[in-house]
Write an enzyme that holds these catalytic residues in place. Structure first.
Site, mmCIF file in Angstrom:
data_model
loop_
_atom_site.group_PDB
_atom_site.id
_atom_site.type_symbol
_atom_site.label_atom_id
_atom_site.label_comp_id
_atom_site.label_asym_id
_atom_site.label_seq_id
_atom_site.Cartn_x
_atom_site.Cartn_y
_atom_site.Cartn_z
ATOM 1 C CE LYS A 1 -0.692 -0.067 4.943
ATOM 2 N NZ LYS A 1 -0.104 1.134 5.514
ATOM 3 C CB THR A 2 4.032 2.230 1.654
ATOM 4 O OG1 THR A 2 3.535 1.853 2.931
ATOM 5 C CG2 THR A 2 4.814 3.520 1.791
ATOM 6 C CG ASP B 1 -1.041 4.681 5.194
ATOM 7 O OD1 ASP B 1 -1.693 3.733 4.736
ATOM 8 O OD2 ASP B 1 0.110 4.569 5.644
ATOM 9 C CD GLU B 2 -2.138 1.843 8.582
ATOM 10 O OE1 GLU B 2 -3.126 1.078 8.506
ATOM 11 O OE2 GLU B 2 -0.978 1.444 8.751
ATOM 12 C CD GLN C 1 -2.883 -4.573 8.592
ATOM 13 O OE1 GLN C 1 -1.879 -4.232 9.188
ATOM 14 N NE2 GLN C 1 -2.943 -4.629 7.272
ATOM 15 N NE ARG D 1 2.459 -6.282 10.782
ATOM 16 C CZ ARG D 1 1.994 -5.663 9.719
ATOM 17 N NH1 ARG D 1 2.695 -4.713 9.158
ATOM 18 N NH2 ARG D 1 0.835 -5.984 9.192
#
Length: 668
Positions: A30-31, A216-217, A247, A599
């Site tokens: 996504k980044t 973002d997020e 998340q 992660r």
DNA sequence: TAGAGATTAGTTTTT
DNA sequence: CTAATCTCTA
């Protein structure tokens, strides 16, 4: 990094003329999509300065900035990368607040209060001496603000004595902060929202300011942040919201998944793109993560897949207690690293609560292994930094009473409770700041000559710095300040040598950082002081980090990835946390576990304790329910063949006997 | 007034 | 069992 984008990623990057929601699974790049989209928008002719990328944490903002710089720098557009507004929600709010402060009745140098500053203020508003009560009230007020509930509405709906007391405090809260020319963290979002809602001209200005907003997020936005996003996007609604409902781990801070559902209602033309290919983890890790999260109700259906091969089974290891667990993990880590000829920096140990880091820190230190602890006490929360920052805040804003109190009594200069009580009484009667009250005739008459003299000397020092602050570099002023108050001497006089030196070093580090930021970015002392309140970590700290194991809370680990992950303390009451079980928010805990699992790139170790020390007492533990929700065929239980619940039962009998024996021994 | 010892609470995550 | 708060004395 030069891989081509996959089809959905490409779609997300190219769709730029309307509202877009990108549902980006963990590790789905996504980044990369956000930075590629920035580049794409610039390519299409957008002015870089009119693009905003908003993140939730400083760490994410920093990463985004670096990635954008790398991508755009590679295209010879380093300038453009720097011009893009990349910041946290709170930093964006601060920028709006600074620009619009006149309309909000704030002087240029307003202070930002952290919870520590607010606690005594709220304690007074709810008329309590109990810190826990004050904190609870503050927590409630913050909750209302983040949910955009007005004081009146809070008062009308509050039920129960505590809530009612908090609501009454809330009514007078804003006024109290105004007296200090201060805002709290929530104000950084809420005040801009209020302004943009009532002031059409300002709204238009800010909508013009940003041509496209990327967030973002989004799953972690609260009501106020979501509203800010909508106000900035305006009718054109050119925005890209990126997030993952699986998340969402900030519900306790007012974030609500409703925003994600609301998005589709608020923008009927909303386009949704799903990123489901994971570029991070092995199949087995993903299978476990998918199996776990399947136990939560789904907002959007999404299935992560990977082409990175099967990988090793996930190891599950029980330990006798937290010390044994730490030792076991460290040994496994050392062995694993040796076998794979890896670096310590490839390993992360992740846990639910900050206090869990201790056992691992000691175990690592015992083996002489370096570690970086993130998510713990932040740099700017250290006592010595807060001391220095108190001076800076007072220099910037003499209405900042909490800063006055801290600065005036560190180092000790013969001004104690009696003098301060007298001073604050005078200040309250005259309705002015402590700083101003020093010069009030009734205080001068009442105060002891010695204390008065010291106070005036103190105020003169601060006044001198304030006078020079607009013209002189921040670094020099701070250096002079530190010398002037003899801070290092005071540290050496009051603490043992080691501690004093450590603190002096960290103050020197801070001074150097301030000087650098002042010179490079041309930021004034006032601007830097306001920024400090929002920063939780020193920029570029990781660069000089040696080859060190990373210790982190699950919350702080979001957005990071590691080749090898140890997920520890997997017990009922820890993960899921007891409070969450009681509050019925186990789903969020499950997402937290999901974040932890995802992660890991290549290997994943899970561990739990059979017993744990709680307030000095040994308490039996039950393995986390989440262990049972994983894909059992991908797990390998170490040290036992029984599945965890059976094993726990078997052990319970054993450990009971052990405890009885120990009790007998203790009695003699 | 300031620092050293005694006492007594408390245990989630963070901008 | 800590860590922070509180009380007491110089």
């Amino acid at each position: 990094m030069s891989f081509p984008l996959n089809a959905p990623q490409r779609e997300a990057v190219r769709y730029a003329d309307g509202p877009l929601l990108v549902l980006a699974g963990a590790g789905s790049g996504k980044t990369r999509v956000i930075t590629a989209k920035l580049a794409h928008l610039i390519e299409r002719g957008a002015a870089p300065a009119r693009l905003a990328a908003i993140t939730f944490t400083n760490k994410a903002a920093r990463e985004m900035r670096e990635r954008a710089a790398r991508l755009l720098g590679g295209q010879g557009k380093a300038e453009a990368a720097r011009a893009v507004h990349v910041s946290t929600f709170h930093a964006l709010g601060l920028a709006i607040l600074r620009a619009e402060r006149k309309a909000l009745g704030l002087k240029p140098s307003f202070s930002i209060f952290d919870p520590a500053d607010l606690e005594p203020i709220v304690a007074e508003l709810v008329a309590t001496a109990d810190r826990a009560r004050a904190r609870a009230a503050l927590w409630r007020i913050s909750g209302w603000k983040n949910a955009l509930v007005s004081p009146q509405a809070a008062l009308a709906t509050a039920e129960g004595d505590d809530a009612l007391a908090a609501a009454r405090a809330y009514v007078r809260y804003a006024e109290a902060l105004a007296a200090y020319q201060a805002v709290d963290f929530d104000d950084l979002i809420v005040r801009p929202v209020e302004l943009l809602e009532r002031d059409a001209a300002a709204r238009e200005r800010w909508q013009q300011r940003f041509e496209h907003v990327l967030v973002d997020e989004v799953q972690d936005t609260n009501a106020a942040q979501y509203r800010l996003l909508r106000l900035l996007a305006g009718a054109r609604a050119r925005f890209t919201a990126v997030g993952d409902d699986d998340q969402a781990i900030y519900g306790w801070r007012g974030a609500t998944l409703d925003n994600l559902a609301q998005l589709a209602r608020d923008y009927p033309s909303l386009k949704v793109v799903k990123l489901e290919q994971n570029y991070r983890s092995t199949v087995r890790i993903l299978r476990c993560a998918n199996a776990l999260i399947a136990n939560n109700p789904k907002l959007f259906d999404k299935r992560l897949w990977s082409e990175l091969g099967h990988g090793d089974a996930l190891r599950v290891t029980p330990a006798a207690d937290e010390e044994a667990e730490a030792e076991l993990v460290v040994h496994a880590l050392v062995a694993h690293r040796f076998e794979h000829r890896g670096r310590f920096a490839d390993y992360a140990i992740l846990y639910r609560g900050n206090h869990q880091s201790r056992a691992f820190e000691t175990a690592l230190r015992a083996q002489g292994i370096a570690c970086v602890v993130s998510g713990g006490q932040s740099y700017f929360e250290r006592a010595e930094i807060k001391d220095v920052v108190a001076y800076l805040r007072l220099v910037a804003n003499d209405d900042d009473d909490p800063a006055f109190v801290r600065a005036v009594s560190t180092p000790r200069r013969g001004i104690g409770q009696t003098t301060l009580a007298k001073l604050s009484e005078v200040a309250a009667r005259r309705d002015e700041s402590l700083f101003a009250a020093v010069f009030a005739p009734e205080f001068r008459a009442a105060a002891q000559p010695k204390a008065r003299e010291e106070l005036e000397r103190f105020c003169a020092l601060v006044g001198d710095l304030r006078f020079r602050a607009p013209r002189e570099p921040a670094g020099r002023l701070l250096a002079e300040l530190l010398a002037g108050i003899g801070y290092e001497d005071w540290l050496l006089a009051t603490l043992d040598k080691r501690e004093a030196q450590a603190r002096a070093r960290s103050v020197a580090e801070f001074a150097a950082w301030l000087a650098r930021r002042g010179d490079e970015d041309g930021k004034s002392l006032v601007e830097l002081t306001q920024m400090i309140a929002l920063i939780t970590m020193l920029d570029g700290r990781d660069d000089d980090a040696p080859d060190a194991v990373r210790l982190s809370t699950l919350h702080a680990a979001k957005g990071l990835e590691f080749p090898h992950v140890f997920l520890v303390g997997l017990e009922e009451g820890i993960l899921p946390h007891r409070e969450a079980i009681d509050a019925g928010t186990v789903e969020e805990e499950r997402r937290l576990m999901y974040v932890g699992l995802t992660r890991a790139q290549r290997s994943l170790h899970l561990s739990y304790c059979r017993s744990r020390k709680r307030a000095g007492q040994r308490v039996d533990c039950v393995p986390s329910r989440f262990l049972k929700e994983l894909a059992q065929e991908d797990l390998r239980y170490a040290g036992q063949t029984l599945p965890p619940d059976e094993a726990a039962k078997a052990r319970a009998a054993g450990s009971d006997r052990l405890r009885q024996l120990k009790a007998l021994v203790a009695k003699g």
